[in-house]
Design a protein around this motif. Structure first.
Motif, short mmCIF file in Angstrom:
data_model
loop_
_atom_site.label_atom_id
_atom_site.label_comp_id
_atom_site.label_asym_id
_atom_site.label_seq_id
_atom_site.Cartn_x
_atom_site.Cartn_y
_atom_site.Cartn_z
N ASP A 170 0.79 -1.23 0.00
CA ASP A 170 0.00 0.00 0.00
C ASP A 170 0.82 1.27 0.00
O ASP A 170 0.29 2.35 0.23
CB ASP A 170 -0.91 0.02 1.23
CG ASP A 170 -0.14 0.02 2.53
OD1 ASP A 170 1.07 -0.24 2.50
OD2 ASP A 170 -0.73 0.28 3.59
N GLY A 171 2.11 1.20 -0.27
CA GLY A 171 2.92 2.40 -0.16
C GLY A 171 3.68 2.71 -1.43
O GLY A 171 3.41 2.18 -2.51
N CYS A 172 4.64 3.64 -1.29
CA CYS A 172 5.48 4.01 -2.43
C CYS A 172 6.48 2.91 -2.76
O CYS A 172 6.88 2.76 -3.91
CB CYS A 172 6.23 5.30 -2.11
SG CYS A 172 5.18 6.74 -1.86
N ALA A 173 6.90 2.17 -1.75
CA ALA A 173 7.89 1.11 -1.95
C ALA A 173 7.27 -0.22 -1.55
O ALA A 173 7.29 -0.62 -0.39
CB ALA A 173 9.14 1.39 -1.13
N VAL A 174 6.69 -0.92 -2.51
CA VAL A 174 6.02 -2.19 -2.24
C VAL A 174 7.06 -3.31 -2.25
O VAL A 174 7.85 -3.43 -3.19
CB VAL A 174 4.94 -2.46 -3.31
CG1 VAL A 174 4.43 -3.88 -3.20
CG2 VAL A 174 3.79 -1.48 -3.14
N PRO A 175 7.11 -4.15 -1.22
CA PRO A 175 8.02 -5.31 -1.23
C PRO A 175 7.56 -6.34 -2.26
O PRO A 175 6.63 -7.10 -2.00
CB PRO A 175 7.94 -5.84 0.20
CG PRO A 175 6.63 -5.35 0.72
CD PRO A 175 6.33 -4.07 0.02
N PHE A 176 8.19 -6.34 -3.42
CA PHE A 176 7.72 -7.17 -4.53
C PHE A 176 7.70 -8.64 -4.18
O PHE A 176 6.89 -9.41 -4.70
CB PHE A 176 8.61 -6.94 -5.76
CG PHE A 176 9.93 -7.65 -5.70
CD1 PHE A 176 10.08 -8.92 -6.25
CD2 PHE A 176 11.03 -7.07 -5.09
CE1 PHE A 176 11.29 -9.58 -6.19
CE2 PHE A 176 12.24 -7.73 -5.02
CZ PHE A 176 12.38 -8.99 -5.58
N GLN A 177 8.57 -9.07 -3.27
CA GLN A 177 8.67 -10.49 -2.95
C GLN A 177 7.42 -11.02 -2.25
O GLN A 177 7.24 -12.23 -2.15
CB GLN A 177 9.91 -10.76 -2.09
CG GLN A 177 9.86 -10.22 -0.67
CD GLN A 177 10.29 -8.77 -0.56
OE1 GLN A 177 10.40 -8.07 -1.55
NE2 GLN A 177 10.57 -8.33 0.66
N LEU A 178 6.55 -10.11 -1.78
CA LEU A 178 5.30 -10.52 -1.14
C LEU A 178 4.12 -10.48 -2.11
O LEU A 178 2.98 -10.63 -1.68
CB LEU A 178 5.02 -9.63 0.06
CG LEU A 178 6.09 -9.60 1.16
CD1 LEU A 178 5.64 -8.75 2.32
CD2 LEU A 178 6.44 -10.99 1.62
#
Length: 731
Positions: A383-391
């Motif tokens: 939900d943010g500017c930096a999404v943890p792609f691995q999730l």
């Protein structure tokens, strides 16, 4: 060689410390995304390259030691410039209108390029000092490169593992500036300019960091620090970001959790079962509907936020297993300090990377032959500017499916724009490679360009989300996307399947991140408008409110309400009516809190009543009462709204519901004398003297406790009048 090698070590350590510190400074405005880190790395390397080129030519013309002193002194000043430029650039409206990657890159260039160039000049200067000693060229160059690289490694480790978590970003930048100046003085001890700059730097550091009010005011005026947010009740800088808790209202005490610029959760202090956000209410409704027959469900939450939903689950299902996987211990500390999270709470918190934790559960379960099974797994990180792609990848969802019970549900909250939902489409297309049944629920946002909250539900069996949502919360405004919508989303995303090898989430989220940044900028205008309003600078405040509404239409309801109130304060009735009507139109387009809309109708009704327009006034009072009721259904402890509801009912002559509302407000806030006064008046108008008299007696007692003898004496006179009227009342 000790002097040049130590200098090279020190200079490159400073470069890398500033690089990390700058990334954290910029993350407050722009988030810590792939674009941010790409820009930071590129600008630092470009700066060092340009600095090396310039430094070589400088030391060919000037004494290397004195040149180093000047360069270190200039780099010290550039550190101060970093802070000032970051604060100034963040307010440039034209920059926020550019494409998001360009915006990020320009911001980073302006903040970080000059310090990088100046520190890059140190390399040639130290090389000149070393070569002047007449040592072998190869050995000299090798030593300098080795010490420089070692300094860079030391700077990264020191900043990342100790300095930033311990001291915070701004303090580090000031400290580096002071250290660079100290190095400049060591290289040219007789230069009086350095000592003059040392005194100036000391004064600037005091203005930029000292807690005294005068220092905060001076530092803010000089753009050496951000203005103090009076609503910020908690703030800390952790290895993962800047954690903050902001109070948005006092009656009730509503607070939001913020990580950098991303709002994580919202809660009312002391009322953990009262959820405030769309996705948590949707999560709750679906959980209640799917949890029938289970008294102790097993639940995993990936991402804690402010622990609002975790505490809700624990309160509603006290025998359940609620497991929170949160990588940042600072988030848990913030929840304990500002949200009332009990340190002895039965909620199991695991401070670990979510991907690693899930894979460890699967691996250990496979080795033992028994996998842990969860009835519900919630993910609240995308939900943010930096999404943890691995999730968000197929591999991760596959492991989630192995941990989910056969009748379990996997619920994901993510944010995207409605008109360009490439990321949402990619996530849905990826999940349905693992789960046969996918449902998408969106919040009702009329403007398609605004960011919207989506809840993605993945199950192994069919469910009926619409009925579950409506059965739990009749005021929850949501929309279940049909199959045509889902197909359109996945096609819009190019039918991409996110994998560990290919997950371009930053590119897909660019429209949402750009809009999110614009919203952040709009909130800054809104806060500035409020400060101007408090100073009675009405024209400037109105202009700022309009600017905030134009940048972020979801703020229009609140902005036009405040504009209307300012016109009322200036006795500009027609302008006030127009502003309140604009607020009502804004709510129809972008939504907003029922309490705020109810207040607008109430203010407009009062205004029209004073303008001798009773029919229109009565209509708006009725609308106000309706919206206040909707708000109170969701937030029954909202004291101000109970008071407003009583006011509206009293103004329309409905004194029975008015007294009921005032009684509710009094029960929630017994130390407020206004509730006693209003309740007694409402009861008096109904000739309910037997009930009004005890209220006035309690009011008198309260005034005596507060030392207000004059008011107590006036109330005794009023009490005598009530007792007289009671006696005279016909039986």
């Amino acid at each position: 060689m000790l002097v040049p090698n130590t200098t090279a070590f020190f200079a490159f350590a400073c470069i890398l410390v500033l690089e990390l510190a700058a990334s954290r400074l910029i993350a407050r405005e722009l988030g810590s995304s792939l674009y941010t880190w790409t820009s930071v790395l590129a600008v630092v390397l470009a700066g060092v390259s340009a600095g090396s080129y310039l430094g070589g030519r400088i030391v060919d013309r000037h004494d290397a030691r004195r040149a180093l002193a000047v360069l270190f002194g200039l780099a010290s000043g550039a550190c101060v410039g970093m802070i000032v430029v970051d604060n100034v650039v963040g307010d440039w409206a034209w920059l926020w209108r550019l494409d998001w990657p360009i915006h990020v890159f320009i911001h980073v260039v302006l903040v970080l390029l000059v310090p990088s160039i100046l520190l890059g000049t140190v390399g040639p200067a130290t090389s000149k000092i070393a070569f002047d000693q007449g040592r072998a060229a190869g050995r000299t160059i090798g030593d300098l490169y080795a010490w420089s690289a070692a300094g860079g490694v030391a700077g990264i480790l020191l900043a990342g593992f100790y300095l930033i978590p311990t001291f915070g970003t701004a303090t580090i930048v000031w400290g580096i500036g002071a250290a660079l100046l100290a190095m400049a003085i060591l290289y040219w001890t007789s230069c009086w300019v350095m000592y003059l700059w040392a005194m100036i730097l000391g004064a600037l550091m005091t203005m930029g960091m000292a807690p005294a009010d005068w220092a905060q005011d001076a530092g803010t005026a000089a753009m050496l620090r951000r203005p103090v947010d009076p609503n910020l009740v908690y703030e800390d800088e952790t290895p993962y970001g800047r954690v903050g808790v902001r109070q948005t209202s006092k009656r009730p005490d509503r607070r939001v959790f913020v990580l950098d610029q991303t709002v994580g959760s919202e809660t009312i202090l002391g009322d953990e079962t009262n959820l405030q956000q769309f996705h948590t209410r949707a999560f709750a409704a679906l959980t209640h509907g799917l949890c029938q027959g289970k008294s102790a469900p097993s639940m995993m939450l990936i991402g804690a936020g402010g622990y609002a939903f975790a505490r809700y689950l624990q309160a509603v299902w006290p025998n359940s297993c609620v497991e929170v996987v949160e990588i940042d211990p600072g988030v848990t500390a913030a929840a304990a300090a500002a949200f009332g999270l009990d340190q002895k709470s039965p909620i199991l918190t695991i401070h670990r990377d979510a991907r690693f934790h899930v894979e460890q559960l699967v691996r250990e379960g496979s080795e033992k032959g028994t996998l842990p099974r969860y009835d519900f797994i919630y993910q609240d990180i995308l939900d943010g500017c930096a999404v943890p792609f691995q999730l968000a990848t197929q591999e991760f969802h596959g492991r989630i499916a192995r941990l989910l019970a056969e009748d379990g549900a996997y619920l994901i909250r993510l944010i995207d724009t409605s008109d360009n939902s490439r990321f949402l489409g990619a996530v849905v297309n990826t999940i349905r490679q693992t789960f046969p049944h996918i449902y998408i629920i969106s919040s009702e946002i009329t403007s398609s360009s605004l960011r919207s909250t989506f809840v993605v539900v993945a199950t192994m069996r069919p469910i009926g989300p619409s009925g579950l949502l409506a059965g739990h919360n009749r005021h929850l405004k949501s929309r279940l996307l049909d199959q045509a919508d889902v197909d359109r989303l996945t096609e819009q995303a190019g039918n991409v399947i996110l994998t560990d090898d290919f997950a371009p989430v930053e590119q897909m989220l660019t429209p949402a991140v750009r809009q999110g940044a614009t919203e952040i900028f709009a909130y800054r205008w809104f806060r500035e408008a409020g400060l101007l309003q408090a100073k009675h600078e009405h024209e400037q405040s109105i202009a700022a409110y309009r600017q905030a509404a134009s940048l972020n239409p979801s703020l229009a309801l609140d902005a036009y309400k405040e504009i209307g109130l300012m016109h009322v304060a200036q006795n500009q009735s027609e302008q006030a009516v127009a502003a309140f009507e604009d607020a009502i139109k804004a709510h129809a387009e972008t939504g907003g809190r029922p309490a705020t809309l109810g207040e607008v109708h109430m203010r407009l009704g009062t205004l029209l009543d004073g303008m001798d327009r009773p029919a229109e006034s009565k209509k708006h009072f009725a609308e106000a009462a309706q919206w206040f009721r909707i708000e109170l259904d969701e937030n029954p402890r909202f004291i101000v709204v109970w008071d407003w509801l009583g006011e509206v009912r009293a103004m329309t002559g409905d004194f029975k519901p008015a007294s009921d509302a005032f009684a509710k407000a009094l029960a929630l806030e017994p130390a407020n004398p206004e509730h006693y006064r209003k309740l007694a008046r409402a009861l008096e108008r109904q000739n309910r003297y037997d009930e009004a008299i005890p209220v006035v007696k309690k009011h008198i007692h309260l005034m005596q406790e507060q030392g207000n003898r004059d008011m107590a004496n006036q109330l005794r006179t009023y009490l005598d009048l009530l007792e007289y009227n009671r006696v005279k009342q016909p039986r």
